[in-house]
Design a protein around this motif. Structure first.
Motif, PDB file in Angstrom:
ATOM      1  N   VAL A 185      47.793  34.429  28.918  1.00 43.99           N
ATOM      2  CA  VAL A 185      47.269  33.721  27.745  1.00 43.99           C
ATOM      3  C   VAL A 185      46.917  32.287  28.134  1.00 43.99           C
ATOM      4  O   VAL A 185      45.926  31.729  27.659  1.00 43.99           O
ATOM      5  N   GLY A 186      47.722  31.718  29.037  1.00 41.59           N
ATOM      6  CA  GLY A 186      47.460  30.370  29.526  1.00 41.59           C
ATOM      7  C   GLY A 186      46.253  30.277  30.429  1.00 41.59           C
ATOM      8  O   GLY A 186      45.942  29.179  30.933  1.00 41.59           O
ATOM      9  N   ARG A 187      45.575  31.382  30.659  1.00 43.14           N
ATOM     10  CA  ARG A 187      44.321  31.381  31.411  1.00 43.14           C
ATOM     11  C   ARG A 187      43.149  31.787  30.508  1.00 43.14           C
ATOM     12  O   ARG A 187      42.030  31.990  30.995  1.00 43.14           O
ATOM     13  N   GLN A 188      43.439  31.897  29.206  1.00 43.88           N
ATOM     14  CA  GLN A 188      42.392  32.219  28.235  1.00 43.88           C
ATOM     15  C   GLN A 188      42.252  31.118  27.186  1.00 43.88           C
ATOM     16  O   GLN A 188      41.174  30.559  27.008  1.00 43.88           O
ATOM     17  N   THR A 189      43.342  30.809  26.484  1.00 43.81           N
ATOM     18  CA  THR A 189      43.246  29.812  25.409  1.00 43.81           C
ATOM     19  C   THR A 189      42.911  28.408  25.893  1.00 43.81           C
ATOM     20  O   THR A 189      42.308  27.642  25.133  1.00 43.81           O
ATOM     21  N   PRO A 190      43.267  27.997  27.124  1.00 40.73           N
ATOM     22  CA  PRO A 190      42.821  26.662  27.552  1.00 40.73           C
ATOM     23  C   PRO A 190      41.305  26.512  27.566  1.00 40.73           C
ATOM     24  O   PRO A 190      40.781  25.421  27.313  1.00 40.73           O
ATOM     25  N   SER A 244      43.725  46.463  32.984  1.00 41.67           N
ATOM     26  CA  SER A 244      44.980  45.759  33.200  1.00 41.67           C
ATOM     27  C   SER A 244      45.779  45.674  31.908  1.00 41.67           C
ATOM     28  O   SER A 244      45.278  45.110  30.915  1.00 41.67           O
ATOM     29  N   PRO A 245      46.989  46.207  31.856  1.00 40.06           N
ATOM     30  CA  PRO A 245      47.795  46.105  30.628  1.00 40.06           C
ATOM     31  C   PRO A 245      48.140  44.664  30.274  1.00 40.06           C
ATOM     32  O   PRO A 245      48.212  44.313  29.094  1.00 40.06           O
ATOM     33  N   GLY A 303      35.096  42.525  38.264  1.00 43.02           N
ATOM     34  CA  GLY A 303      35.263  41.792  39.506  1.00 43.02           C
ATOM     35  C   GLY A 303      34.854  40.338  39.410  1.00 43.02           C
ATOM     36  O   GLY A 303      35.217  39.526  40.271  1.00 43.02           O
ATOM     37  N   ILE A 304      34.110  39.981  38.353  1.00 47.33           N
ATOM     38  CA  ILE A 304      33.611  38.611  38.237  1.00 47.33           C
ATOM     39  C   ILE A 304      34.759  37.622  38.038  1.00 47.33           C
ATOM     40  O   ILE A 304      34.837  36.592  38.711  1.00 47.33           O
ATOM     41  N   LEU A 305      35.661  37.941  37.094  1.00 47.98           N
ATOM     42  CA  LEU A 305      36.775  37.035  36.802  1.00 47.98           C
ATOM     43  C   LEU A 305      38.135  37.722  36.913  1.00 47.98           C
ATOM     44  O   LEU A 305      39.131  37.200  36.394  1.00 47.98           O
ATOM     45  N   SER A 306      38.188  38.850  37.598  1.00 49.66           N
ATOM     46  CA  SER A 306      39.469  39.560  37.713  1.00 49.66           C
ATOM     47  C   SER A 306      40.516  38.739  38.461  1.00 49.66           C
ATOM     48  O   SER A 306      41.720  38.976  38.317  1.00 49.66           O
ATOM     49  N   TRP A 307      40.072  37.755  39.246  1.00 48.79           N
ATOM     50  CA  TRP A 307      41.012  36.901  39.973  1.00 48.79           C
ATOM     51  C   TRP A 307      41.859  36.049  39.035  1.00 48.79           C
ATOM     52  O   TRP A 307      42.880  35.494  39.439  1.00 48.79           O
ATOM     53  N   MET A 308      41.466  35.964  37.759  1.00 49.55           N
ATOM     54  CA  MET A 308      42.227  35.178  36.796  1.00 49.55           C
ATOM     55  C   MET A 308      43.433  35.936  36.232  1.00 49.55           C
ATOM     56  O   MET A 308      44.290  35.334  35.585  1.00 49.55           O
ATOM     57  N   VAL A 309      43.494  37.236  36.491  1.00 50.15           N
ATOM     58  CA  VAL A 309      44.582  38.058  35.941  1.00 50.15           C
ATOM     59  C   VAL A 309      45.775  38.017  36.888  1.00 50.15           C
ATOM     60  O   VAL A 309      45.641  38.364  38.065  1.00 50.15           O
ATOM     61  N   PRO A 310      46.955  37.590  36.413  1.00 49.06           N
ATOM     62  CA  PRO A 310      48.121  37.496  37.310  1.00 49.06           C
ATOM     63  C   PRO A 310      48.635  38.870  37.718  1.00 49.06           C
ATOM     64  O   PRO A 310      48.436  39.851  37.019  1.00 49.06           O
TER      65      PRO A 310
END
Length: 545
Positions: free
Chosen positions: A194-199, A474-475, A538-545
């Motif tokens: 969530v801290g990589r979306q709401t910011p 991703s769950p 694959g574009i922003l999947s690196w943002m998922v922990p």
């Protein structure tokens, strides 16, 4: 015993979803289209939901009524109990004249309404959201904006739109902690996501606020303050959520953004300052008489200290109550029981946790707000009689909001218990890989109906995990998107609309407020859907922990 049915109409999820959505269509059409009073719209929608629950879903009428009664009770405790006590504290500051001192103190930071909107509605509102949540920020910040010269309708809209980015981490991250429980995923991991979306959302909200206040001119002249506030908040929220503490995320972000704005205005001023509007009578958009009383006199340092004292007391009380050993001690007074006579099973034949009602007398922010109010009485030298009169005035002021919130939560519980809500969610979950785009909409829907990101996570958290498994998504991403999307439904929730309308003295004009915020809500929701969709690829999947 009632067992939920997901597809009662022709054994079709699509047709059943169409029917299940009727109460929501009725609610929003009455509010936004016909400008019906919120309490009337909520009661009519509740009746529609009861009819569908019994006539279409086959739920016994007695069970449907019991579900509604539990929702109404939950609407009062803890939600309204929080708001009532928060507004009571505010009313005491008004009665003693200290709120005017606070207003003048904020005005000394900047007399520009656009900067004031950012500082109060966004930064200070985020701090209140972090500590209390549940409608308290919009109630407190909207009346503060009125005291600074904002018209009530604009103050309400600004307060609602500002109450977005911090919501997922509100009330000491209660929505995230709840999401972790219902999904069996790590709360820390969910909070990091969530801290990589709401910011990202937080960067744009202050910019939108200055547009609401002053249009394109406001954007041209005040964008540096909005950009600094949004960026500092976003960075602080990301860093705190990912590396420090989930419960303290909004506390750190709100204080950091407020400090950044205060420091900025010491070295920078808008090219053309927008002076506060003069509050006068004669307009339908004017506040009630209580808001029009202002005291003009020099403020001593002692007066300023007492004006800030209630909010300092609130922060201290809430922080102390979050200390592990103290919280554990207070939690011993909590009682949990099954709602009498209510017997529900899911469509899979498992008992529903919906029937469980919790009376957390001491750990709820509402009781802690009441305690802060008692300390405020001492700090402001308010006698018991005067405090009781202020409490009575608060109940009168919020009477229609109380009815609205209880009716909306009764509607939500009837839809949840009968299976109408889960029908909508299950139908959307069948979208396969495209569900990544729809995931935030589920959260938005849950918050729009219940007014709570915590409730929306309880409602759809497990469903998001199931849908992610079926669509090979991703769950963690899907569950987090439920909470991130949910924050955008806060501003259109009838519960919040009723609270802010009562706070600014515009009872009966919830529909006008709704029509001014629904566009922003949908625009932000579209952006969150796009972000989630990209994070699932694959574009922003690196943002998922």
């Amino acid at each position: 015993m009632y067992q939920q049915v997901l597809d009662p109409v022709a054994h079709s999820l699509a047709w059943s979803s169409l029917i299940a959505s009727i109460p929501l269509f009725v609610l929003f059409i009455l509010l936004g289209g016909l400008r019906t009073r919120a309490w009337i719209a909520s009661l009519v929608s509740l009746v529609v939901a009861l009819v569908l629950a019994t006539a279409v879903y086959g739920m016994p009428f007695g069970q449907a009524l019991l579900a509604g009664s539990e929702g109404a009770a939950f609407g009062f405790f803890p939600i309204l109990w929080i708001v009532i006590n928060a507004i009571w504290v505010y009313n005491m500051t008004v009665a003693t004249g200290h709120f005017d001192v606070l207003r003048r103190s904020f005005a000394q930071v900047s007399d520009d309404q656009r900067v004031q909107a950012i500082l109060i509605a966004f930064s200070f509102g985020s701090l209140i959201e972090a500590l209390a949540g549940f409608g308290t920020p919009v109630a407190v910040t909207s009346v503060m904006l009125i005291a600074l010269g904002f018209k009530p309708l604009k103050a309400a809209v600004v307060a609602l739109v500002a109450n977005t980015a911090p919501v997922a981490f509100g009330a000491m991250a209660t929505p995230i902690l709840t999401l972790g429980k219902v999904t069996s995923l790590s709360s820390d991991t969910l909070g990091a996501m969530v801290g990589r979306q709401t910011p990202i959302l937080a960067v744009f909200v202050p910019l939108v606020l200055i547009v609401i206040v002053d249009g394109r001119r406001g954007m041209r002249e005040t964008w540096p303050a909005a950009a600094v506030c949004g960026i500092v908040f976003a960075v602080a929220q990301y860093v705190t959520a990912n590396f420090l503490s989930i419960p303290l995320t909004d506390v750190v972000a709100s204080l950091a953004s407020a400090a950044a704005v205060v420091l900025l205005v010491r070295v920078w001023r808008p090219r053309v300052a927008q002076r506060p509007a003069v509050v006068a009578g004669g307009s339908v958009d004017e506040p009630t008489a209580d808001f029009a009383k202002r005291v003009s006199r020099p403020d001593s340092r002692a007066d300023v200290a007492r004006a800030y004292a209630p909010y300092a007391i609130i922060i201290v009380v809430f922080v102390i109550c979050q200390i592990g050993q103290i919280k554990e001690l207070l939690n011993k007074a909590t009682q949990t029981f099954s709602w009498p006579g209510l017997h529900l099973m899911s469509h899979a034949g498992k008992p529903l946790g919906l029937v469980t009602f919790t009376l957390n007398y001491l750990t709820t922010p509402a009781t802690q707000m009441l305690l802060a109010g008692i300390f405020t009485m001492v700090a402001l030298r308010v006698g018991p009689g005067r405090a009781l009169r202020a409490y009575g005035a608060t109940l009168v002021q919020l009477r229609w909001a109380i009815l609205t919130v209880m009716a909306v939560l009764a509607l939500a519980f009837v839809m949840n218990a009968s299976g109408q809500t889960i029908t909508l969610g299950t139908w959307m979950a069948g979208a396969g890989g495209a569900f990544a785009l729809l995931s935030p909409i589920l959260g938005w829907l849950g918050v729009a109906v219940t007014g709570s990101d915590t409730s929306a996570n309880s409602l759809f958290g497990a469903l998001q995990i199931t849908a992610a498994g079926k669509a090979d998504l991703s769950p963690v991403l899907m569950a987090a998107s439920n909470s991130s999307g949910g924050v955008l439904g806060k501003m259109v929730s009838p519960q919040n609309l009723a609270i802010v309308a009562a706070a600014v003295g515009l009872d009966g004009r919830e529909g006008d407020i709704f029509r001014r915020v629904v566009g922003w809500s949908l625009l932000f929701l579209l952006g969150m859907c796009v972000l989630t969709g990209l994070q699932s690829t694959g574009i922003l999947s690196w943002m998922v922990p």
